[in-house]
Design a protein around this motif. Structure first.
Motif, PDB file in Angstrom:
ATOM      1  N   ARG A 166     -38.454   8.099 -51.949  1.00  0.00           N
ATOM      2  CA  ARG A 166     -37.012   8.322 -51.793  1.00  0.00           C
ATOM      3  C   ARG A 166     -36.558   7.592 -50.520  1.00  0.00           C
ATOM      4  NH1 ARG A 166     -37.291   9.881 -56.253  1.00  0.00           N
ATOM      5  NH2 ARG A 166     -36.643  11.870 -57.186  1.00  0.00           N
ATOM      6  N   PRO A 167     -36.311   6.260 -50.604  1.00  0.00           N
ATOM      7  CA  PRO A 167     -35.887   5.507 -49.409  1.00  0.00           C
ATOM      8  C   PRO A 167     -34.633   6.101 -48.782  1.00  0.00           C
ATOM      9  CG  PRO A 167     -36.450   4.023 -51.213  1.00  0.00           C
ATOM     10  CD  PRO A 167     -36.423   5.399 -51.791  1.00  0.00           C
ATOM     11  N   ASN A 168     -34.668   6.207 -47.457  1.00  0.00           N
ATOM     12  CA  ASN A 168     -33.554   6.741 -46.655  1.00  0.00           C
ATOM     13  C   ASN A 168     -33.345   8.237 -46.836  1.00  0.00           C
ATOM     14  OD1 ASN A 168     -32.862   4.127 -45.635  1.00  0.00           O
ATOM     15  ND2 ASN A 168     -31.847   3.691 -47.603  1.00  0.00           N
ATOM     16  N   GLY A 169     -34.304   8.922 -47.476  1.00  0.00           N
ATOM     17  CA  GLY A 169     -34.247  10.371 -47.562  1.00  0.00           C
ATOM     18  C   GLY A 169     -34.775  11.006 -46.291  1.00  0.00           C
ATOM     19  N   TRP A 170     -34.773  12.323 -46.242  1.00  0.00           N
ATOM     20  CA  TRP A 170     -35.202  13.005 -45.013  1.00  0.00           C
ATOM     21  C   TRP A 170     -36.679  12.774 -44.719  1.00  0.00           C
ATOM     22  CZ3 TRP A 170     -39.064  16.611 -44.894  1.00  0.00           C
ATOM     23  CH2 TRP A 170     -39.464  17.159 -46.116  1.00  0.00           C
ATOM     24  N   LEU A 171     -37.531  12.765 -45.765  1.00  0.00           N
ATOM     25  CA  LEU A 171     -38.954  12.525 -45.540  1.00  0.00           C
ATOM     26  C   LEU A 171     -39.206  11.105 -45.053  1.00  0.00           C
ATOM     27  CD1 LEU A 171     -41.815  13.627 -45.691  1.00  0.00           C
ATOM     28  CD2 LEU A 171     -41.894  12.938 -48.100  1.00  0.00           C
ATOM     29  N   ASP A 172     -38.492  10.153 -45.606  1.00  0.00           N
ATOM     30  CA  ASP A 172     -38.603   8.763 -45.171  1.00  0.00           C
ATOM     31  C   ASP A 172     -38.228   8.625 -43.699  1.00  0.00           C
ATOM     32  OD1 ASP A 172     -38.677   5.984 -44.994  1.00  0.00           O
ATOM     33  OD2 ASP A 172     -36.649   5.763 -45.808  1.00  0.00           O
ATOM     34  N   ARG A 173     -37.179   9.296 -43.290  1.00  0.00           N
ATOM     35  CA  ARG A 173     -36.738   9.196 -41.892  1.00  0.00           C
ATOM     36  C   ARG A 173     -37.726   9.851 -40.940  1.00  0.00           C
ATOM     37  NH1 ARG A 173     -30.154  10.219 -42.333  1.00  0.00           N
ATOM     38  NH2 ARG A 173     -29.774   8.564 -43.881  1.00  0.00           N
ATOM     39  N   VAL A 174     -38.301  10.978 -41.342  1.00  0.00           N
ATOM     40  CA  VAL A 174     -39.297  11.644 -40.497  1.00  0.00           C
ATOM     41  C   VAL A 174     -40.538  10.772 -40.341  1.00  0.00           C
ATOM     42  CG1 VAL A 174     -40.870  13.612 -40.369  1.00  0.00           C
ATOM     43  CG2 VAL A 174     -38.478  13.973 -40.987  1.00  0.00           C
ATOM     44  N   LEU A 175     -41.033  10.234 -41.461  1.00  0.00           N
ATOM     45  CA  LEU A 175     -42.233   9.403 -41.416  1.00  0.00           C
ATOM     46  C   LEU A 175     -41.982   8.097 -40.663  1.00  0.00           C
ATOM     47  CD1 LEU A 175     -43.600   9.901 -45.052  1.00  0.00           C
ATOM     48  CD2 LEU A 175     -44.547  10.819 -42.931  1.00  0.00           C
ATOM     49  N   SER A 176     -40.833   7.513 -40.838  1.00  0.00           N
ATOM     50  CA  SER A 176     -40.501   6.273 -40.132  1.00  0.00           C
ATOM     51  C   SER A 176     -40.419   6.501 -38.627  1.00  0.00           C
ATOM     52  CB  SER A 176     -39.179   5.703 -40.656  1.00  0.00           C
ATOM     53  OG  SER A 176     -39.276   5.360 -42.021  1.00  0.00           O
ATOM     54  N   LEU A 177     -39.805   7.611 -38.228  1.00  0.00           N
ATOM     55  CA  LEU A 177     -39.706   7.921 -36.797  1.00  0.00           C
ATOM     56  C   LEU A 177     -41.080   8.206 -36.205  1.00  0.00           C
ATOM     57  CD1 LEU A 177     -37.813   8.396 -34.408  1.00  0.00           C
ATOM     58  CD2 LEU A 177     -37.648  10.795 -35.103  1.00  0.00           C
ATOM     59  N   GLY A 178     -41.913   8.970 -36.934  1.00  0.00           N
ATOM     60  CA  GLY A 178     -43.257   9.258 -36.443  1.00  0.00           C
ATOM     61  C   GLY A 178     -44.119   8.019 -36.348  1.00  0.00           C
ATOM     62  N   SER A 179     -44.031   7.127 -37.334  1.00  0.00           N
ATOM     63  CA  SER A 179     -44.820   5.899 -37.302  1.00  0.00           C
ATOM     64  C   SER A 179     -44.378   4.989 -36.162  1.00  0.00           C
ATOM     65  CB  SER A 179     -44.704   5.158 -38.635  1.00  0.00           C
ATOM     66  OG  SER A 179     -43.378   4.718 -38.861  1.00  0.00           O
ATOM     67  N   LEU A 180     -43.073   4.959 -35.884  1.00  0.00           N
ATOM     68  CA  LEU A 180     -42.569   4.151 -34.767  1.00  0.00           C
ATOM     69  C   LEU A 180     -43.086   4.678 -33.434  1.00  0.00           C
ATOM     70  CD1 LEU A 180     -40.735   1.846 -33.846  1.00  0.00           C
ATOM     71  CD2 LEU A 180     -38.839   3.486 -33.772  1.00  0.00           C
ATOM     72  N   ALA A 181     -43.133   5.998 -33.298  1.00  0.00           N
ATOM     73  CA  ALA A 181     -43.651   6.592 -32.066  1.00  0.00           C
ATOM     74  C   ALA A 181     -45.140   6.269 -31.883  1.00  0.00           C
ATOM     75  CB  ALA A 181     -43.435   8.106 -32.090  1.00  0.00           C
ATOM     76  N   LEU A 182     -45.909   6.346 -32.976  1.00  0.00           N
ATOM     77  CA  LEU A 182     -47.334   6.020 -32.896  1.00  0.00           C
ATOM     78  C   LEU A 182     -47.545   4.548 -32.548  1.00  0.00           C
ATOM     79  CD1 LEU A 182     -49.065   7.928 -35.838  1.00  0.00           C
ATOM     80  CD2 LEU A 182     -49.599   8.106 -33.400  1.00  0.00           C
ATOM     81  N   TYR A 183     -46.757   3.682 -33.168  1.00  0.00           N
ATOM     82  CA  TYR A 183     -46.908   2.237 -32.944  1.00  0.00           C
ATOM     83  C   TYR A 183     -46.626   1.856 -31.494  1.00  0.00           C
ATOM     84  CZ  TYR A 183     -46.595  -2.765 -33.905  1.00  0.00           C
ATOM     85  OH  TYR A 183     -46.802  -4.115 -33.906  1.00  0.00           O
ATOM     86  N   ALA A 184     -45.749   2.625 -30.841  1.00  0.00           N
ATOM     87  CA  ALA A 184     -45.383   2.330 -29.450  1.00  0.00           C
ATOM     88  C   ALA A 184     -46.418   2.813 -28.440  1.00  0.00           C
ATOM     89  CB  ALA A 184     -44.025   2.956 -29.137  1.00  0.00           C
ATOM     90  N   MET A 185     -47.381   3.621 -28.894  1.00  0.00           N
ATOM     91  CA  MET A 185     -48.372   4.171 -27.965  1.00  0.00           C
ATOM     92  C   MET A 185     -49.471   3.147 -27.664  1.00  0.00           C
ATOM     93  SD  MET A 185     -49.020   8.048 -29.351  1.00  0.00           S
ATOM     94  CE  MET A 185     -47.674   9.201 -29.551  1.00  0.00           C
ATOM     95  N   PRO A 186     -49.831   2.942 -26.397  1.00  0.00           N
ATOM     96  CA  PRO A 186     -50.989   2.108 -26.070  1.00  0.00           C
ATOM     97  C   PRO A 186     -52.280   2.759 -26.570  1.00  0.00           C
ATOM     98  CG  PRO A 186     -49.594   2.485 -24.140  1.00  0.00           C
ATOM     99  CD  PRO A 186     -49.133   3.425 -25.205  1.00  0.00           C
ATOM    100  N   GLY A 187     -53.238   1.938 -26.978  1.00  0.00           N
ATOM    101  CA  GLY A 187     -54.481   2.460 -27.526  1.00  0.00           C
ATOM    102  C   GLY A 187     -55.253   3.329 -26.552  1.00  0.00           C
TER     103      GLY A 187
END
Length: 326
Positions: free
Chosen positions: A125-146
């Motif tokens: 469901r693109p642009n649904g609530w689950l998509d937005r939660v997962l997209s925000l969480g993945s962006l936060a993880l991607y920004a973290m240094p290893g």
């Protein structure tokens, strides 16, 4: 698929040669050599001893001569002599290779499976609530240094909760064998594999989610709906399958990044793999050992890309057909 594989294999051999030559001259451009690092480690030496070491280790010859000698030895299966470990390079590499393959393979499998699983949910469901939660969480993880993520995992699960070991590949001198040893290794790899897998999972998630969003608007999806194909069957067999090709390509490409990221993670968790070995080779200016690490790493990356190429041709037969026509 066999002609495709043979063509890729021929190009891979040329790539390996270019990688070795490029790595050699990059190391030559750096200041100092293995003798300088060794002398600094022992507290100094006189000029006669330094000249004797350079002659003994073959460092008194010019770069072109040493490159020619190295390539000639490499063609006969001789990877040279490690000045840091005072052993043949091949022996050191073969000791560390299984550790790297297990760690990197597990992290890549975790990142891929978790990424396409969550990416499918986000693309359902693109642009649904689950998509937005997962997209925000993945962006936060991607920004973290290893290194920061690794230290946080150690702090939480090893120091505070005391659930998992903080370092090492297995329990030292435990005497465990068989399945008992395998369980011990798996227990030690939970944190490093989790750190690497979570960092690279975000790329697969975003790639599949964006691909599915684009496929949902394709004409063949409308045609499938007109035939009565709906729900999970439509999403899995039609949308996700057609969006998976770029994810498979990224799987091969990310193997190189994963090897680079393993340098930091293996150092934090004290895992004796290629990443930590490369750091040791650089600090000791051990050119033959570092060239061996680069060569073996390039072989692993090329093998992963060849495998991804074949899987992509299997998923999309049009790729193989277009090459036969060309």
């Amino acid at each position: 698929m066999i002609p495709r594989f043979l063509r890729r294999l021929g190009g891979a051999l040329v790539v390996l040669l270019l990688v070795v030559i490029g790595a050699f001259f990059m190391l030559e451009s750096a200041s100092g050599d293995a003798v300088d690092a060794y002398v600094a480690g022992i507290g100094g030496a006189d000029a006669a001893r330094i000249a004797e070491l350079r002659s003994e280790w073959g460092l008194d010859q010019g770069p072109a001569f040493r490159l020619k000698a190295y390539l000639s030895a490499l063609a006969h299966g001789d990877f040279g002599w490690s000045t840091a470990f005072q052993r043949p390079v091949l022996g050191v590499l073969l000791e560390r290779l299984p550790v790297t393959l297990i760690t990197m393979g597990s992290a890549l499998a975790l990142a891929f499976l978790l990424g396409i699983g969550l990416g499918f949910l986000a693309g359902w469901r693109p642009n649904g609530w689950l998509d937005r939660v997962l997209s925000l969480g993945s962006l936060a993880l991607y920004a973290m240094p290893g290194f920061w993520l690794s230290l946080v995992l150690i702090l939480v699960f090893s120091v505070m909760l005391r659930w998992l070991p903080a370092s090492g590949f297995e329990t030292m001198a435990s005497g465990k064998t068989g399945l008992e040893r395998a369980r011990d290794i798996a227990w030690h790899l939970v944190l490093p594999v989790g750190a690497l897998g979570l960092l690279y999972m975000t790329l697969f998630l975003r790639l599949l989610r964006d691909g599915m969003e684009e496929v949902w608007h394709a004409d063949f999806i409308r045609a499938a709906r007109a035939r009565g194909v709906m729900g999970w069957r439509l999403a899995l067999n039609h949308v996700a399958r057609n969006a998976l090709a770029p994810v498979i390509t990224m799987l091969g490409l990310q193997s190189a990044s994963l090897l680079g990221g393993s340098v930091v993670v293996e150092s934090v968790f004290a895992i004796p793999g290629f990443g930590r070995l490369a750091a040791e080779a650089v600090s000791r200016r051990d050119t033959p050992l570092l060239l061996g690490v680069v060569l073996f790493s390039a072989i692993v990356v090329i093998a992963m890309n060849l495998l991804a190429d074949l899987v992509q041709a299997w998923l999309d037969p049009r790729i193989g057909a277009s090459e036969r026509v060309a």
